[in-house]
Scaffold this active site. Structure first.
Site, mmCIF file in Angstrom:
data_model
loop_
_atom_site.group_PDB
_atom_site.id
_atom_site.type_symbol
_atom_site.label_atom_id
_atom_site.label_comp_id
_atom_site.label_asym_id
_atom_site.label_seq_id
_atom_site.Cartn_x
_atom_site.Cartn_y
_atom_site.Cartn_z
ATOM 1 N N TYR A 28 0.830 -1.198 0.000
ATOM 2 C CA TYR A 28 0.000 0.000 0.000
ATOM 3 C C TYR A 28 0.870 1.257 0.000
ATOM 4 C CZ TYR A 28 -4.078 2.866 1.134
ATOM 5 O OH TYR A 28 -5.082 3.793 1.107
ATOM 6 N N ALA A 59 -3.372 -4.769 4.701
ATOM 7 C CA ALA A 59 -2.965 -5.517 5.891
ATOM 8 C C ALA A 59 -4.010 -6.541 6.320
ATOM 9 C CB ALA A 59 -2.675 -4.547 7.033
ATOM 10 N N LEU A 60 -5.285 -6.250 6.097
ATOM 11 C CA LEU A 60 -6.317 -7.200 6.495
ATOM 12 C C LEU A 60 -6.284 -8.485 5.663
ATOM 13 C CD1 LEU A 60 -9.361 -4.867 7.184
ATOM 14 C CD2 LEU A 60 -7.998 -6.144 8.850
ATOM 15 N N GLU A 61 -5.732 -8.416 4.471
ATOM 16 C CA GLU A 61 -5.667 -9.605 3.623
ATOM 17 C C GLU A 61 -4.450 -10.483 3.911
ATOM 18 O OE1 GLU A 61 -8.466 -6.907 2.345
ATOM 19 O OE2 GLU A 61 -6.327 -6.417 2.232
ATOM 20 N N CYS A 83 2.144 -1.847 6.292
ATOM 21 C CA CYS A 83 2.220 -0.610 7.067
ATOM 22 C C CYS A 83 0.837 0.012 7.140
ATOM 23 C CB CYS A 83 3.206 0.362 6.409
ATOM 24 S SG CYS A 83 3.328 1.933 7.268
ATOM 25 N N VAL A 84 0.448 0.359 8.357
ATOM 26 C CA VAL A 84 -0.812 1.053 8.593
ATOM 27 C C VAL A 84 -0.467 2.371 9.276
ATOM 28 C CG1 VAL A 84 -3.116 0.915 9.610
ATOM 29 C CG2 VAL A 84 -1.927 -1.192 8.923
ATOM 30 N N GLU A 88 -7.694 9.708 9.694
ATOM 31 C CA GLU A 88 -8.669 10.535 10.399
ATOM 32 C C GLU A 88 -9.844 9.743 10.954
ATOM 33 O OE1 GLU A 88 -9.810 13.537 7.607
ATOM 34 O OE2 GLU A 88 -7.803 14.376 7.489
ATOM 35 N N HIS A 91 -10.878 3.501 11.212
ATOM 36 C CA HIS A 91 -10.465 2.374 10.355
ATOM 37 C C HIS A 91 -9.065 1.896 10.745
ATOM 38 C CE1 HIS A 91 -10.447 -0.234 6.897
ATOM 39 N NE2 HIS A 91 -9.327 0.326 6.445
#
Length: 174
Positions: A28, A59-61, A83-84, A88, A91
């Site tokens: 991402y 990341a969820l996958e 990386c997350v 705002e 999520h």
């Protein structure tokens, strides 16, 4: 400041049989992901291991891809990279918590997983953590997976001497 701290790092495990890992990365933030992959690859190659690399959207996958791979392929361990960065909305919390929880559950089922999904407040924090010459969190995730593989191999052949064990004698019912 976290970027200036030093931490103890376990010595690399040694293997008498080759290890093969799957690196599952969410690109991402491509530059950050590429640095993390470079660190992971260097760590795997340092122990003479091999790897395959797959990319997933986010990341969820990552945990789902690891679960699918475990059922369909033959890897000794897995390296989860992504990386997350806080945004705002809430999520961020969902992605951080659920990806981590899913990886932990897979680990508790016996998979050897190094979790290298960065969860940071801003891009600068991610860049520092992903840098292979800096905090090298990709290399750290690969090292974690390698240590778990070594542990699984050490104890994998041992039994606790409980439960049913068939006799070595052959019996035939007439």
């Amino acid at each position: 400041m976290a970027g200036q701290e030093t931490h103890y790092i376990l010595p690399r495990p040694e293997f008498d049989k080759p290890v093969k890992l799957l690196i599952v990365v969410s690109p991402y933030y491509k530059d950050i992901a590429d640095n993390m992959v470079a660190g992971a690859v260097a760590e795997i190659e340092a122990v003479g291991g091999s790897y395959e690399l797959i990319e997933v959207p986010g990341a969820l996958e990552i945990p789902t891809a690891i679960g699918i791979s475990d059922r369909a392929a033959n890897f000794d361990g897995f390296v989860a990279l992504g990386c997350v960065i806080r945004g705002e909305t809430t999520h961020y919390d969902t992605v951080c918590n659920d990806s981590s929880r899913a990886l932990q559950l897979l680990g508790l089922q016996g998979l050897c997983i190094g979790n290298g999904i960065l969860t940071v407040e801003n891009r600068d924090q991610a860049v520092v953590r992903a840098d292979p010459q800096g905090q090298n969190k990709g290399g750290g995730a690969a090292a974690a997976a390698l240590h778990l593989i070594a542990l699984a191999r050490k104890w994998g052949a041992q039994t606790k001497g409980v439960g049913f064990k068939p006799s070595s004698d052959s019996y035939r019912l007439a």
